[in-house]
Design a protein around this motif. Structure first.
Motif, PDB file in Angstrom:
ATOM      1  N   LEU A  24       0.865  -1.186  -0.016  1.00 43.12           N
ATOM      2  CA  LEU A  24      -0.109   0.046   0.039  1.00 43.12           C
ATOM      3  C   LEU A  24       0.806   1.091  -0.053  1.00 43.12           C
ATOM      4  CD1 LEU A  24      -2.660   1.446   0.323  1.00 43.12           C
ATOM      5  CD2 LEU A  24      -2.621   1.044   2.740  1.00 43.12           C
ATOM      6  N   ALA A  25       1.616   1.301   0.937  1.00 40.76           N
ATOM      7  CA  ALA A  25       2.508   2.627   1.163  1.00 40.76           C
ATOM      8  C   ALA A  25       3.481   2.563  -0.164  1.00 40.76           C
ATOM      9  CB  ALA A  25       3.542   2.603   2.230  1.00 40.76           C
ATOM     10  N   THR A  26       3.916   1.629  -0.941  1.00 40.80           N
ATOM     11  CA  THR A  26       4.840   1.603  -2.076  1.00 40.80           C
ATOM     12  C   THR A  26       3.953   2.134  -2.972  1.00 40.80           C
ATOM     13  OG1 THR A  26       6.038  -0.340  -1.350  1.00 40.80           O
ATOM     14  CG2 THR A  26       6.072   0.207  -3.456  1.00 40.80           C
ATOM     15  N   ALA A  27       2.506   1.582  -3.263  1.00 46.29           N
ATOM     16  CA  ALA A  27       1.742   2.250  -4.505  1.00 46.29           C
ATOM     17  C   ALA A  27       1.510   3.867  -4.217  1.00 46.29           C
ATOM     18  CB  ALA A  27       0.619   1.276  -4.431  1.00 46.29           C
ATOM     19  N   LEU A  28       1.135   4.115  -3.312  1.00 51.34           N
ATOM     20  CA  LEU A  28       0.725   5.426  -2.718  1.00 51.34           C
ATOM     21  C   LEU A  28       2.031   6.364  -2.866  1.00 51.34           C
ATOM     22  CD1 LEU A  28      -1.885   5.055   0.145  1.00 51.34           C
ATOM     23  CD2 LEU A  28      -2.098   5.019  -2.364  1.00 51.34           C
ATOM     24  N   TRP A  89      -9.240   9.950   4.843  1.00 50.85           N
ATOM     25  CA  TRP A  89      -9.037   9.441   3.193  1.00 50.85           C
ATOM     26  C   TRP A  89      -9.548   7.978   3.705  1.00 50.85           C
ATOM     27  CZ3 TRP A  89      -5.982  11.476  -1.133  1.00 50.85           C
ATOM     28  CH2 TRP A  89      -5.946  12.896  -0.983  1.00 50.85           C
ATOM     29  N   THR A  90      -9.957   7.168   2.434  1.00 52.25           N
ATOM     30  CA  THR A  90     -10.359   5.925   2.418  1.00 52.25           C
ATOM     31  C   THR A  90      -9.603   5.304   1.055  1.00 52.25           C
ATOM     32  OG1 THR A  90     -12.476   6.376   3.179  1.00 52.25           O
ATOM     33  CG2 THR A  90     -12.404   4.216   1.970  1.00 52.25           C
ATOM     34  N   ALA A  91      -8.802   4.136   1.558  1.00 48.24           N
ATOM     35  CA  ALA A  91      -8.549   3.334   0.633  1.00 48.24           C
ATOM     36  C   ALA A  91      -9.372   1.869   0.275  1.00 48.24           C
ATOM     37  CB  ALA A  91      -6.986   2.999   0.856  1.00 48.24           C
ATOM     38  N   GLU A  92      -9.273   1.529  -0.759  1.00 50.59           N
ATOM     39  CA  GLU A  92      -9.775  -0.036  -1.197  1.00 50.59           C
ATOM     40  C   GLU A  92      -8.803  -0.834  -2.058  1.00 50.59           C
ATOM     41  OE1 GLU A  92     -11.719  -2.335  -0.883  1.00 50.59           O
ATOM     42  OE2 GLU A  92     -13.136  -1.805   0.475  1.00 50.59           O
ATOM     43  N   ASP A  93      -9.100  -1.957  -2.408  1.00 46.20           N
ATOM     44  CA  ASP A  93      -8.503  -2.882  -3.235  1.00 46.20           C
ATOM     45  C   ASP A  93      -8.705  -2.053  -4.610  1.00 46.20           C
ATOM     46  OD1 ASP A  93      -7.432  -4.712  -1.991  1.00 46.20           O
ATOM     47  OD2 ASP A  93      -9.195  -5.809  -1.771  1.00 46.20           O
ATOM     48  N   LYS A 104      -6.706 -14.051   1.224  1.00 47.80           N
ATOM     49  CA  LYS A 104      -5.391 -14.895   1.454  1.00 47.80           C
ATOM     50  C   LYS A 104      -4.085 -13.986   0.817  1.00 47.80           C
ATOM     51  CE  LYS A 104      -8.537 -18.669  -0.131  1.00 47.80           C
ATOM     52  NZ  LYS A 104      -8.644 -19.770  -1.173  1.00 47.80           N
ATOM     53  N   SER A 105      -4.401 -13.008   0.224  1.00 47.50           N
ATOM     54  CA  SER A 105      -3.078 -12.352  -0.201  1.00 47.50           C
ATOM     55  C   SER A 105      -2.612 -11.111   0.344  1.00 47.50           C
ATOM     56  CB  SER A 105      -2.962 -12.115  -1.824  1.00 47.50           C
ATOM     57  OG  SER A 105      -2.030 -11.395  -2.119  1.00 47.50           O
ATOM     58  N   ARG A 106      -1.719 -10.812   0.635  1.00 54.76           N
ATOM     59  CA  ARG A 106      -1.122  -9.722   1.388  1.00 54.76           C
ATOM     60  C   ARG A 106      -0.438  -8.824   0.264  1.00 54.76           C
ATOM     61  NH1 ARG A 106       0.844 -11.358   7.426  1.00 54.76           N
ATOM     62  NH2 ARG A 106      -1.375 -11.908   8.179  1.00 54.76           N
ATOM     63  N   TYR A 107      -0.307  -9.157  -0.981  1.00 55.85           N
ATOM     64  CA  TYR A 107       0.434  -8.489  -1.898  1.00 55.85           C
ATOM     65  C   TYR A 107      -0.398  -8.046  -3.091  1.00 55.85           C
ATOM     66  CZ  TYR A 107       4.530 -10.054   0.615  1.00 55.85           C
ATOM     67  OH  TYR A 107       5.516 -10.229   1.806  1.00 55.85           O
ATOM     68  N   GLY A 108      -1.681  -7.230  -2.716  1.00 58.59           N
ATOM     69  CA  GLY A 108      -2.215  -6.806  -3.861  1.00 58.59           C
ATOM     70  C   GLY A 108      -1.494  -5.657  -4.646  1.00 58.59           C
ATOM     71  N   ALA A 109      -1.842  -5.598  -5.896  1.00 58.60           N
ATOM     72  CA  ALA A 109      -1.077  -4.640  -6.565  1.00 58.60           C
ATOM     73  C   ALA A 109      -1.734  -3.416  -7.089  1.00 58.60           C
ATOM     74  CB  ALA A 109      -0.710  -5.707  -8.037  1.00 58.60           C
ATOM     75  N   SER A 110      -3.032  -3.345  -6.640  1.00 58.40           N
ATOM     76  CA  SER A 110      -3.554  -2.149  -7.016  1.00 58.40           C
ATOM     77  C   SER A 110      -4.578  -1.441  -5.962  1.00 58.40           C
ATOM     78  CB  SER A 110      -4.286  -2.176  -8.222  1.00 58.40           C
ATOM     79  OG  SER A 110      -5.321  -2.993  -8.118  1.00 58.40           O
ATOM     80  N   PHE A 111      -4.641  -0.263  -5.870  1.00 60.07           N
ATOM     81  CA  PHE A 111      -5.456   0.396  -4.756  1.00 60.07           C
ATOM     82  C   PHE A 111      -6.150   1.643  -5.632  1.00 60.07           C
ATOM     83  CE2 PHE A 111      -1.781  -1.646  -3.073  1.00 60.07           C
ATOM     84  CZ  PHE A 111      -2.007  -2.448  -1.933  1.00 60.07           C
ATOM     85  N   ALA A 356       1.423  -0.932  -7.603  1.00 66.12           N
ATOM     86  CA  ALA A 356       2.722  -1.394  -7.104  1.00 66.12           C
ATOM     87  C   ALA A 356       3.055  -2.858  -7.966  1.00 66.12           C
ATOM     88  CB  ALA A 356       2.824  -1.471  -5.699  1.00 66.12           C
ATOM     89  N   ASP A 357       4.140  -3.067  -8.072  1.00 70.48           N
ATOM     90  CA  ASP A 357       4.649  -4.330  -8.863  1.00 70.48           C
ATOM     91  C   ASP A 357       5.163  -5.161  -7.680  1.00 70.48           C
ATOM     92  OD1 ASP A 357       5.469  -6.512 -10.333  1.00 70.48           O
ATOM     93  OD2 ASP A 357       6.838  -5.263 -11.539  1.00 70.48           O
ATOM     94  N   PRO A 358       4.388  -6.517  -7.411  1.00 70.48           N
ATOM     95  CA  PRO A 358       4.967  -7.119  -6.214  1.00 70.48           C
ATOM     96  C   PRO A 358       6.183  -7.922  -6.606  1.00 70.48           C
ATOM     97  CG  PRO A 358       2.735  -7.737  -6.707  1.00 70.48           C
ATOM     98  CD  PRO A 358       3.257  -6.728  -7.863  1.00 70.48           C
ATOM     99  N   ALA A 359       6.683  -7.963  -7.982  1.00 68.57           N
ATOM    100  CA  ALA A 359       7.945  -8.683  -8.175  1.00 68.57           C
ATOM    101  C   ALA A 359       8.862  -7.779  -7.937  1.00 68.57           C
ATOM    102  CB  ALA A 359       7.822  -8.916  -9.918  1.00 68.57           C
ATOM    103  N   THR A 360       8.805  -6.424  -7.998  1.00 64.08           N
ATOM    104  CA  THR A 360      10.022  -5.437  -7.564  1.00 64.08           C
ATOM    105  C   THR A 360       9.728  -4.768  -6.422  1.00 64.08           C
ATOM    106  OG1 THR A 360       9.038  -3.756  -9.127  1.00 64.08           O
ATOM    107  CG2 THR A 360      10.477  -5.348 -10.068  1.00 64.08           C
ATOM    108  N   ALA A 361       8.465  -4.656  -5.772  1.00 62.28           N
ATOM    109  CA  ALA A 361       8.061  -3.696  -4.558  1.00 62.28           C
ATOM    110  C   ALA A 361       8.476  -2.425  -5.071  1.00 62.28           C
ATOM    111  CB  ALA A 361       9.042  -4.349  -3.346  1.00 62.28           C
ATOM    112  N   LYS A 362       7.931  -2.184  -6.190  1.00 60.37           N
ATOM    113  CA  LYS A 362       8.194  -0.602  -6.701  1.00 60.37           C
ATOM    114  C   LYS A 362       6.727   0.001  -7.098  1.00 60.37           C
ATOM    115  CE  LYS A 362      12.834  -0.434  -8.081  1.00 60.37           C
ATOM    116  NZ  LYS A 362      13.795  -0.202  -9.291  1.00 60.37           N
TER     117      LYS A 362
END
Length: 777
Positions: A24-28, A89-93, A104-111, A356-362
């Motif tokens: 989340l922090a990475t994507a934002l 502010w409000t965030a969501e998937d 099940k997944s903690r590595y969502g790629a979009s918010f 955020a790209d889970p493969a690179t964490a960027k």
């Protein structure tokens, strides 16, 4: 309404938001700070006697509190915002999230991020409404083309919010009246102004349309929920829904014919079979619009009331009319009345979303996430189900999981039996046999097996036949990829790429392989050809090789210049040494099997040319077999000891090889290649192949590799480095791309820290172990 700037720091009322959304922090692009974590940190500091700042000082710079959707924790966030006098502010998937569900997944790629409300609650304004209005007025041709391209790619690859294996909706009629059920109690239902009545009316409308026009009514139940509004935990219609239909003139026979799909299927594949879609607030409704389908709205979703959907029910139903008109009036005040599909897509998927790209964490753009989901969903489909990783060395289990452990993969390991030093060979063999019998007996017939290397695959096939009487088990052969690491695999350095072949293995020319099948049939699109061309330039610019070892030999150029001065017309040949007992040498159909014989053959064929011999780095390191004696080395003019392969390739005219990957690297550089065996890149017209008329295995392989059109270098690059291997980064989650691995290996921004003393000692010990192992196996 004006759009607020992104805060420089968010405060969280609960730790769950950050814990369950690792990116989340990475994507934002801004920190997210749980207030409870700060308090615990301060409390620990006090207990340790350290001087600690106050809570106010510790969270200084926080400009807003962040809530997650309309979960119960959002009330705590609102309370915290009120206490600290901060905006909420409000965030969501986002709309392209992950392979599996958010549970099940903690590595969502979009918010999505909203400072006004949240997109699924139409009872109040949201940032998305402002963005829709903005895109209705500001939309140039570049944005239009980008939106069209992305919509096409998402649909072509059947991507959705969650992306399990590509289980298609098979054996379904193509005239479905598709009704989308939703999870009972979902916040988007209340936000759409809906109740169970809306779902019953939606199903009734579908039944009536099917009666008039013909077709099959189908309900898609939510696969992750026991209770929907229409379908109960047993997968049947709720009694209330049946009573509603009966009271409105739908016969029991028609009710019984309603098809209910409870299991998970690919949403896009299901929508493709529908002629009309009925939804309350599900995002599948917008995905149906992306497919060009007719969508009837029975709740006030974010995409309803924009001229894209059939809103008859919303306009005519008294319970929905007020909300519908309120939303229309609110949007009209922003200048928003109707919008095109492309503008709605751009506003929701690009303006409103963060990636955020889970493969690179960027942080990244939507295009990168689309490619990530395609890559990982396809690999998950490849290894879905029960998989037994058989006889892997224990040091390999970590990276094997990284390449093959997916939400829909049940991966288990059967490690190699440890040979007890003081036990007899006979007793150790009995122990190994007992372990095999225990691991291989009684497994499901559809179990897949994963092994390392061709020899292990052949042994396992025999054992499965013995213990299960199966003659054709599904065995996937794993091996190092072609861009492996910054160091040798023999020193137990984990690879950044592997190949996983369910047909054969690329270096075994005596039988088909997955790579051979790819290269035999590959036909690049313009986009793929462009990517392959860019990749080729990247490989050359970075001097990429498999192991990326060796140093720059300052004397090589001078040695060649001296030889050329004496013989200006001489052709420079690079003879590539290989590990002689390696499976790639033993199974490439070459008559020549040793480095000495290869050197002897090249000198005999080219007595007056310049020959450089490049020993294999594993042999130079004393780790593998294949050393050429000093007398035979005299056949070469130059011995390129510890010289980086790209430097050698830059100065030669021809590469002479049995089956080395160096031949492929030479083709990338426009260097001619002569093959005595049949490596994966040979037999397609790009190399000079030594073909003996009585070498039947080689002739059979050549016949398999015949194409209707010649194989281009771009197609060889794409098939070999993009389609066949899989890649990952040490710090990433899921599979990466070849470009990302090259970036990791070569860009200075990823400079690796100097290994610790403990790490250097460990590496030294591993190397010594492999050197001793060479003489004991």
């Amino acid at each position: 309404m004006t759009i607020a700037p992104l805060p420089s720091k968010f405060l969280l009322a609960t730790v769950g938001i950050a814990k369950n959304n690792q990116l989340l922090a990475t994507a934002l692009g801004v920190p997210v700070c749980p207030v409870l974590s700060v308090k615990k940190s301060l409390s620990f500091g006090k207990q340790s006697g350290q001087s600690q700042p106050s809570l106010n000082h510790a969270i200084a710079g926080t400009q807003a509190v962040l809530a997650w959707g309309q979960k119960p924790s959002a009330k705590q966030a609102q309370k915290l915002a009120n206490q600290r006098n901060l905006p909420l502010w409000t965030a969501e998937d986002g709309f392209l999230r992950s392979l599996d569900s958010g549970i099940k997944s903690r590595y969502g790629a979009s918010f999505v991020l909203d400072d006004v409300g949240i997109y699924f609650d139409l009872r109040a304004p949201s940032r998305l409404e402002w963005l829709l209005a903005n895109r209705a007025a500001d939309f140039d041709d570049d944005k239009q083309q980008r939106a069209k391209y992305l919509i096409h790619k998402i649909i072509a690859h059947k991507l959705s919010k969650y992306n399990p294996s590509l289980t298609l909706a098979t054996n379904l009629p193509t005239d479905l009246y598709l009704v989308i059920d939703q999870v009972a109690g979902d916040a988007s239902i209340a936000g759409a102004g809906a109740s169970d009545e809306n779902f019953f009316a939606m199903l009734l409308n579908a039944c009536q349309s099917a009666m008039v026009n013909g077709g099959q009514v189908c309900i898609k139940a939510h696969p992750a929920s026991n209770f929907g509004f229409l379908v109960n935990s047993t997968g049947k219609l709720h009694a209330q829904a049946v009573n509603y239909l009966s009271s409105h003139g739908i016969s029991q026979d028609a009710i019984d014919r309603i098809l209910i799909i409870k299991q998970a299927v690919n949403p896009i594949a299901l929508l493709e079979n529908a002629k009309a879609i009925y939804t309350v607030s599900s995002h599948l409704g917008f995905e149906a619009l992306m497919l060009g389908k007719s969508v009837a709205s029975f709740g006030m979703s974010w995409y309803a009331g924009l001229g894209l959907t059939d809103d008859t029910y919303l306009q005519d139903n008294p319970a929905m009319r007020d909300l519908y008109q309120q939303v229309k009036a609110r949007r009209a005040a922003l200048g928003l009345t109707t919008v095109t599909l492309e503008r709605a897509f751009f506003a929701a998927y690009i303006d409103y979303s963060y990636y955020a790209d889970p493969a690179t964490a960027k942080a990244c753009q939507i295009e990168t996430v689309i490619d990530y989901l395609i890559r990982n969903r396809d690999q998950q489909s490849f290894v879905a189900g029960d998989v037994l990783a058989y006889d892997f060395s224990r040091w390999k289990t970590g990276f094997v999981k990284g390449f093959s452990q997916f939400p829909q993969t049940q991966l288990k390991f059967k490690s190699k039996t440890k040979m007890r030093l003081f036990f007899t060979d006979q007793y150790n063999a009995k122990r190994a046999k007992k372990d095999d019998q225990k691991a291989l007996s009684g497994l499901p017939v559809d179990t897949k097996y994963l092994v390392w290397g061709l020899a292990a695959k052949r042994k396992l096939a025999n054992k499965i036949h013995t213990y299960q009487n199966q003659s054709n088990p599904a065995i996937i052969c794993m091996e190092d990829g072609f861009i492996r690491s910054n160091g040798l695999g023999a020193t137990l350095l984990e690879p950044l790429s592997v190949v996983m072949d369910d047909v054969g293995i690329y270096y075994d020319a005596t039988a088909p392989s997955r790579l051979e099948m790819i290269l035999q049939s590959i036909d690049l699109t313009d986009e793929q050809a462009k990517r392959a061309a860019v990749l080729q330039q990247t490989l050359l610019a970075n001097q990429v090789s498999k192991y990326n070892v060796g140093t720059h030999n300052d004397q090589l150029g001078a040695q060649i210049a001296k030889l050329k001065q004496a013989n200006p017309s001489a052709t420079i040949h690079l003879v590539v040494g290989q590990v002689e007992d390696d499976a790639s040498v033993q199974n490439c159909t070459s008559i020549i099997k040793t480095n000495a014989d290869l050197l002897k053959r090249v000198r005999a064929d080219h007595p007056n040319d310049i020959i450089i011999y490049k020993p294999h780095p594993d042999i130079e390191a004393g780790l593998r077999l294949g050393k050429v004696d000093d007398q035979m080395l005299k056949l070469a003019d130059i011995i390129a000891h510890d010289t980086a392969m790209p430097q050698c390739l830059a100065v030669v005219n021809v590469v002479q090889t049995i089956s080395s990957l160096t031949g492929f690297e030479a083709l990338l550089r426009g260097v001619s290649v002569v093959c005595y065996g049949l490596p994966f890149y040979a037999g397609f017209g790009l190399t000079t192949d030594i073909i003996e008329p009585d070498n039947m295995p080689k002739l059979a392989a050549i016949a398999r590799r015949q194409r209707q059109t010649p194989l281009s270098l771009s197609a060889l690059i794409h098939g070999t480095l993009i389609d066949y291997p899989v890649y990952r980064l040490p710090h990433g989650h899921g599979l990466a791309s070849v470009e990302q691995v090259i970036d990791y290996l070569y860009q200075s921004t990823h400079a690796k820290p100097t290994p610790t003393l403990a790490k250097r000692i460990s590496r030294f010990a591993k190397t010594k172990f492999m050197q001793l192992r060479k003489f004991t196996i």
